[in-house]
Enzyme design. Structure first.
Site, PDB file in Angstrom:
ATOM      1  CE1 TYR A 122      -2.398  -1.207   7.359  1.00  0.00           C
ATOM      2  CE2 TYR A 122      -1.695   0.618   6.363  1.00  0.00           C
ATOM      3  CZ  TYR A 122      -2.356  -0.504   6.159  1.00  0.00           C
ATOM      4  OH  TYR A 122      -2.836  -0.944   4.907  1.00  0.00           O
ATOM      5  CB  SER A 140      -0.944   0.044   1.051  1.00  0.00           C
ATOM      6  OG  SER A 140      -0.675   0.950   2.323  1.00  0.00           O
TER       7      SER A 140
END
Length: 180
Positions: free
Chosen positions: A153, A140
């Protein structure tokens, strides 16, 4: 077609879409992830029936290295090899850094980063014996940029980008690729 694929976090979301596409290409599938057992069983049967491939399921918890190792062994035994590994499992939690719960940090780092290390560590010997393999890590945009309230994250995804580069370098002279 005829390849064997293991996709973590493949009972929902992106992972579910990935295994559907791989099954459509003729790949045998090792599913992994959480969810309603009945729903997972139905998805497993639907994939096998629709695409005429072997489909197995591992309930391995991606925060537990021993369960990851067992999942890899189970997939290898079921299919006689593993050609494709997609590290897709991920969890998210948002909070400012100074209020971020320790247990959430530990879980996110374990599932979003350490799990990929463990799957790759155990799949590489199999791929080396086969003299081929494809590893894909779902990174991502957060592997490149930061967002507020997503410290664990973002740290995990940055780490995953680094892990991907190291594995790519170590397998550069082999027919094994690692991409993000």
């Amino acid at each position: 077609g005829g390849k064997n694929a293991l996709v973590t976090g493949s009972t929902s979301g992106i992972g579910r879409a990935v295994v559907t596409r791989l099954a459509n290409e003729g790949c045998n599938i090792m599913l992994n992830g959480f969810g309603d057992r009945h729903e997972i069983g139905k998805f497993k049967k639907d994939l096998a029936d629709q695409y005429k491939v072997k489909v197995e399921y591992s309930p391995a918890d991606m925060s537990k290295p021993a369960e990851i190792e067992q999942m890899i062994a189970d997939a290898n035994q079921a299919f006689g090899g593993i050609d494709i590994l997609v590290n897709n499992a991920g969890v998210q939690f948002t909070s400012p850094v100074d209020k971020f719960p320790d247990d959430k940090w530990d879980a996110i780092i374990a599932i979003n980063l350490s799990a990929a290390f463990h799957t790759i560590k155990h799949v590489l010997p199999i791929m080396r014996m086969q003299k081929s393999g494809r590893i894909v890590n779902v990174i991502s945009v957060h592997g490149l940029v930061a967002s507020i309230y997503k410290v664990a994250y973002v740290a995990a995804k940055h780490g995953l980008a680094g892990l991907t580069k190291v594995v790519a370098l170590e397998t550069a002279k082999e027919n094994i690729t690692c991409n993000g």
